[in-house]
Write an enzyme that holds these catalytic residues in place. Structure first.
Site, PDB file in Angstrom:
ATOM      1  N   GLN A 274      -0.396  -3.989  -8.980  1.00 42.27           N
ATOM      2  CA  GLN A 274      -0.637  -5.202  -9.983  1.00 42.27           C
ATOM      3  C   GLN A 274      -0.899  -6.441  -9.410  1.00 42.27           C
ATOM      4  O   GLN A 274      -1.276  -7.428  -9.927  1.00 42.27           O
ATOM      5  CB  GLN A 274       0.708  -5.264 -10.505  1.00 42.27           C
ATOM      6  CG  GLN A 274       1.037  -6.605 -11.777  1.00 42.27           C
ATOM      7  CD  GLN A 274       0.060  -6.497 -12.764  1.00 42.27           C
ATOM      8  OE1 GLN A 274      -0.662  -5.310 -13.393  1.00 42.27           O
ATOM      9  NE2 GLN A 274      -0.412  -7.551 -13.103  1.00 42.27           N
TER      10      GLN A 274
ATOM     11  N   MET B 232       3.077  -9.299  -0.821  1.00 49.18           N
ATOM     12  CA  MET B 232       2.746  -8.614   0.487  1.00 49.18           C
ATOM     13  C   MET B 232       0.999  -8.593   0.222  1.00 49.18           C
ATOM     14  O   MET B 232       0.398  -8.256  -0.733  1.00 49.18           O
ATOM     15  CB  MET B 232       3.087  -7.212   0.529  1.00 49.18           C
ATOM     16  CG  MET B 232       4.715  -7.164   0.927  1.00 49.18           C
ATOM     17  SD  MET B 232       5.119  -5.485   1.573  1.00 49.18           S
ATOM     18  CE  MET B 232       6.556  -6.063   2.034  1.00 49.18           C
TER      19      MET B 232
ATOM     20  N   HIS C  94       0.612  -1.287   0.031  1.00 48.20           N
ATOM     21  CA  HIS C  94      -0.097  -0.091  -0.086  1.00 48.20           C
ATOM     22  C   HIS C  94       0.871   1.395   0.049  1.00 48.20           C
ATOM     23  O   HIS C  94       0.544   2.203  -0.696  1.00 48.20           O
ATOM     24  CB  HIS C  94      -0.999   0.154   1.064  1.00 48.20           C
ATOM     25  CG  HIS C  94      -2.073  -1.019   1.401  1.00 48.20           C
ATOM     26  ND1 HIS C  94      -1.761  -2.053   2.421  1.00 48.20           N
ATOM     27  CD2 HIS C  94      -3.039  -1.499   0.630  1.00 48.20           C
ATOM     28  CE1 HIS C  94      -2.877  -2.927   2.139  1.00 48.20           C
ATOM     29  NE2 HIS C  94      -3.522  -2.659   1.181  1.00 48.20           N
TER      30      HIS C  94
END
Length: 279
Positions: free
Chosen positions: A148, A184, A37
């Site tokens: 992505q 992640m 993020h």
């Protein structure tokens, strides 16, 4: 850093910024923030005058047996991270603010929404496109930033932006991985130590696909077999899908010579994880 809880407040603040001629970047999130993020936030800061981040765990994109109730909510920690990153404002509404009583309007991108994660999670993308279209209408950003890792979501939202003529640019940023290759995800925190190791099967499978493609293999069927062979080595990891698709339409392809999205989804314990690779 400003924190807004109502649509009216957020709309007013964003309208004022646009009226001042400032370029506004929006990073939609469900919170439980990690470096993935934050990479979106940094990309937005590099390209925009001001950055707004939404934090909203959207109930309409969760199925009846999914993890809405236990999805990690770490608002105070998220705010501290975003403040350090120089975010100008956070929009963190309650469910009732985004979906007032009697609301019955939804946005559905037909076709592409039923592929990959849409096939596995019926109605999921209708919830995503509805809430993101709301955020676009509230903030009216010049640019919106997505990762992505959520390649199917990117395809669905990109088509929505085109079809509905949203006056913004979609910016897609690379997957951020742990040192060992695991993509992640906020859901990684669900994993036990054993499951954390098993989760590496997803990135290993994609790595084998990449190696095979680099060596000249272009048959989607054979590349899928290569990935499935890696999963077979870790039978406790349950495949949801392994696919080679057109990255824009998410339709299956037979040959990768003109490019492809290699996408995988699997259950590690009770946690569903996704990963992908652009060929």
């Amino acid at each position: 850093m400003l924190i807004f809880k109502t649509v009216r407040e957020a709309q007013s603040a964003c309208a004022q910024l646009r009226g001042e001629g400032r370029i506004l970047g929006l990073v939609p999130t469900m919170g439980a923030l990690h470096e993935g993020h934050l990479s979106l936030v940094r990309a937005a800061r590099a390209e925009c005058d001001v950055v707004a981040v939404s934090i909203f765990v959207n109930p309409t994109q969760f199925g009846p047996n999914e993890d809405f109730s236990k999805y990690p909510r770490t608002f105070d920690e998220d705010c501290a991270l975003l403040k350090r990153e120089g975010v100008h404002m956070i929009f963190a509404p309650m469910v009732e603010e985004m979906y007032p009583a009697g609301a019955t309007t939804f946005v559905n991108v037909e076709g592409v929404s039923e592929r990959l994660d849409g096939a596995s999670r019926p109605g999921h993308f209708r919830g995503v496109t509805t809430v993101v279209s709301k955020l676009f209408h509230i903030a009216v950003p010049h640019k919106a930033y997505f990762g992505q890792k959520d390649a199917a979501q990117v395809a669905v939202l990109s088509k929505m932006v085109r079809d509905l003529n949203f006056p913004l640019q979609m910016v897609v940023c690379p997957i951020v991985r742990e040192a060992d290759g695991l993509a992640m995800s906020s859901r990684n925190r669900y994993l036990s130590a054993r499951e954390r190791q098993q989760a590496l099967t997803l990135s290993r499978a994609l790595g084998k696909v990449k190696d095979a493609a680099s060596a000249g293999e272009s048959s989607a069927e054979k590349l899928i077999e290569t990935a499935r062979g890696v999963f077979a080595e870790e039978p406790e990891v349950r495949i949801d899908y392994v696919a080679l698709v057109n990255p824009e339409t998410l339709e299956d392809i037979s040959d990768t010579r003109n490019g492809a999205l290699a996408a995988v989804a699997a259950f590690v314990g009770n946690t569903r994880l996704i990963d992908n690779l652009l060929l």
